[in-house]
Design an enzyme around this catalytic site. Sequence first.
Site, PDB file in Angstrom:
ATOM      1  N   GLU A 119       0.828  -1.210   0.000  1.00 11.25           N
ATOM      2  CA  GLU A 119       0.000   0.000   0.000  1.00 11.25           C
ATOM      3  C   GLU A 119       0.861   1.259   0.000  1.00 11.25           C
ATOM      4  O   GLU A 119       0.474   2.276  -0.589  1.00 11.25           O
ATOM      5  CB  GLU A 119      -0.949  -0.030   1.198  1.00 11.25           C
ATOM      6  CG  GLU A 119      -2.042  -1.076   1.021  1.00 11.25           C
ATOM      7  CD  GLU A 119      -2.948  -1.241   2.223  1.00 11.25           C
ATOM      8  OE1 GLU A 119      -4.125  -1.583   2.027  1.00 11.25           O
ATOM      9  OE2 GLU A 119      -2.472  -1.043   3.367  1.00 11.25           O
ATOM     10  N   GLU A 139      -4.439  -9.668   3.465  1.00 13.69           N
ATOM     11  CA  GLU A 139      -5.318  -9.484   4.620  1.00 13.69           C
ATOM     12  C   GLU A 139      -6.494 -10.452   4.666  1.00 13.69           C
ATOM     13  O   GLU A 139      -6.886 -10.922   5.744  1.00 13.69           O
ATOM     14  CB  GLU A 139      -5.830  -8.033   4.661  1.00 13.69           C
ATOM     15  CG  GLU A 139      -4.846  -7.037   5.253  1.00 13.69           C
ATOM     16  CD  GLU A 139      -3.838  -6.510   4.252  1.00 13.69           C
ATOM     17  OE1 GLU A 139      -3.203  -5.482   4.541  1.00 13.69           O
ATOM     18  OE2 GLU A 139      -3.677  -7.124   3.169  1.00 13.69           O
TER      19      GLU A 139
END
Length: 265
Positions: A119, A139
């Site tokens: 990210e 995730e």
Amino acid sequence: MAAVEIEIRESIAIVTLNRPERLNAMDPEMAVRLIDAYEQIRSSDDVRVAVMTGAGDRAFCAGGDLDATIPLMTGARAPATEWERRWLEVRGSGGPFKTDVGKPLISAVNGHAIAGGMELVMNSDIRIAVPEAKFGIPEVKVGLFPGGGSSVRLPNQIPYARALELLLTGDTITAAQALEYGFLNYVVPASGLMEKALEIATRIAANGPLAVRAVRDSVRACRGLPEAEALAIEAEFSARVHRTEDAVEGPRAFLEKRSPVFKGR
């Protein structure tokens, strides 16, 4: 040594994530220091471009340091340091993953960029990686949501189907695959990583700083908008740049066959 180091070389800021013993995983101190580094870069008229990399040769950033952050996120313990208190204040808005540095940001990915590490790369503008680097947003494998911008940015940065495959499976990809998908600009050997990043940064820094920032801001502001709305926003950026002293200096220097002297005004 601080968890984030910043070095200014003329008009280029070099930001180093500096927890190699933890694969540069993001703990509260690193997150807050990185936001502070971004603010320093954003507010400095002397800095025109930033390069971000990781310490060591194993990881750019392995994501969040869950040992340090989960107890704070769940309320299992209260914050004990100023870093932890500040981190709790900024994490709701996305922390460094969603903070805009305000200048062109080049990621020099020296190793794996996983979860929050990927990210951070998504939040940059130009990306260079070593062949050994891997990328992934895992995730969902542990029932979590990748809340650092992945579901918004990744489908805009690589083909939709590729993005959804990564987001929904949580699988990792190699640097070669990331280059094929268009997520990276270059894959280079580790010995040439910073050289390539600084070479690009130097070329950007030589351009009119107000024009560079406006182009970058226009691209970010217009992405995903209807064309008519986007063109109207672009016109505003264009008009502001063309009223500056730099916009007079650049064409004049070109006609006089000399290098322009941009002053950022």
